[in-house]
Design an enzyme around this catalytic site. Structure first.
Site, PDB file in Angstrom:
ATOM      1  N   TYR A  65      40.128  82.916  62.244  1.00  0.00           N
ATOM      2  CA  TYR A  65      41.386  82.172  62.234  1.00  0.00           C
ATOM      3  C   TYR A  65      41.837  81.829  60.825  1.00  0.00           C
ATOM      4  O   TYR A  65      41.067  81.870  59.867  1.00  0.00           O
ATOM      5  CB  TYR A  65      41.290  80.899  63.089  1.00  0.00           C
ATOM      6  CG  TYR A  65      40.419  79.818  62.502  1.00  0.00           C
ATOM      7  CD1 TYR A  65      40.966  78.808  61.719  1.00  0.00           C
ATOM      8  CD2 TYR A  65      39.050  79.779  62.743  1.00  0.00           C
ATOM      9  CE1 TYR A  65      40.178  77.806  61.184  1.00  0.00           C
ATOM     10  CE2 TYR A  65      38.256  78.783  62.214  1.00  0.00           C
ATOM     11  CZ  TYR A  65      38.829  77.802  61.434  1.00  0.00           C
ATOM     12  OH  TYR A  65      38.036  76.810  60.904  1.00  0.00           O
ATOM     13  N   CYS A  66      43.122  81.483  60.755  1.00  0.00           N
ATOM     14  CA  CYS A  66      43.735  80.990  59.520  1.00  0.00           C
ATOM     15  C   CYS A  66      44.724  79.896  59.925  1.00  0.00           C
ATOM     16  O   CYS A  66      44.555  79.268  60.967  1.00  0.00           O
ATOM     17  CB  CYS A  66      44.404  82.136  58.751  1.00  0.00           C
ATOM     18  SG  CYS A  66      45.752  82.920  59.644  1.00  0.00           S
ATOM     19  N   ARG A  67      45.759  79.705  59.155  1.00  0.00           N
ATOM     20  CA  ARG A  67      46.733  78.658  59.470  1.00  0.00           C
ATOM     21  C   ARG A  67      47.568  79.023  60.691  1.00  0.00           C
ATOM     22  O   ARG A  67      47.700  78.234  61.613  1.00  0.00           O
ATOM     23  CB  ARG A  67      47.632  78.415  58.259  1.00  0.00           C
ATOM     24  CG  ARG A  67      48.699  77.370  58.494  1.00  0.00           C
ATOM     25  CD  ARG A  67      49.529  77.129  57.226  1.00  0.00           C
ATOM     26  NE  ARG A  67      50.716  76.363  57.551  1.00  0.00           N
ATOM     27  CZ  ARG A  67      51.893  76.898  57.855  1.00  0.00           C
ATOM     28  NH1 ARG A  67      52.046  78.209  57.896  1.00  0.00           N
ATOM     29  NH2 ARG A  67      52.917  76.127  58.136  1.00  0.00           N
ATOM     30  N   GLY A  69      47.647  82.573  62.100  1.00  0.00           N
ATOM     31  CA  GLY A  69      47.225  83.792  62.776  1.00  0.00           C
ATOM     32  C   GLY A  69      47.602  85.069  62.049  1.00  0.00           C
ATOM     33  O   GLY A  69      47.149  86.146  62.420  1.00  0.00           O
ATOM     34  N   ILE A  95      45.333  77.565  63.251  1.00  0.00           N
ATOM     35  CA  ILE A  95      45.050  76.136  63.266  1.00  0.00           C
ATOM     36  C   ILE A  95      46.284  75.324  63.680  1.00  0.00           C
ATOM     37  O   ILE A  95      46.163  74.221  64.216  1.00  0.00           O
ATOM     38  CB  ILE A  95      44.463  75.705  61.901  1.00  0.00           C
ATOM     39  CG1 ILE A  95      43.547  74.495  62.073  1.00  0.00           C
ATOM     40  CG2 ILE A  95      45.526  75.485  60.868  1.00  0.00           C
ATOM     41  CD1 ILE A  95      42.586  74.298  60.934  1.00  0.00           C
TER      42      ILE A  95
END
Length: 109
Positions: A65-67, A69, A95
């Protein structure tokens, strides 16, 4: 031909956590982003991923994951194409989706 990127929803991830499933959770954001807002993944920033291949498991599902996607989706695609991974999932919405739908205490940016 590129392999399609498999995705997982924040609700599915929460269920995996609650059921204590065996999986790996990887955060590909930068350290300052993780310091600001964290859901417990192992930090392997996007720019260091190629040097950290050995840290990414092949024997369990791996959720990346990241901020939002976007970065994590590119990383999943890269790892599938360059290293033959078949057990990777991109966290849809990243997130931000986690903060919206699972835990509003997680800070958004």
């Amino acid at each position: 031909m590129p392999h399609p990127v498999k995705t997982i929803t924040v609700e599915e991830l929460k269920r995996m956590m609650d059921e204590k499933k065996d999986f790996q959770l990887i955060d590909v954001r930068e350290k300052d982003e993780k310091d600001f807002s964290d859901i417990g993944g192992e930090l392997i920033p996007m720019g260091t991923i190629a040097n950290r291949i050995a840290a990414i498991r092949r024997d369990v599902p791996v959720v990346i994951y990241c901020r939002s996607g976007n970065r994590s989706g590119r990383i999943v695609s890269f790892l599938q194409e360059q290293y033959g991974y078949t057990n990777l999932y991109n966290l849809a919405g990243g997130i931000l989706a986690w903060a919206d739908r699972i835990d509003p205490r997680v800070r958004k940016y």
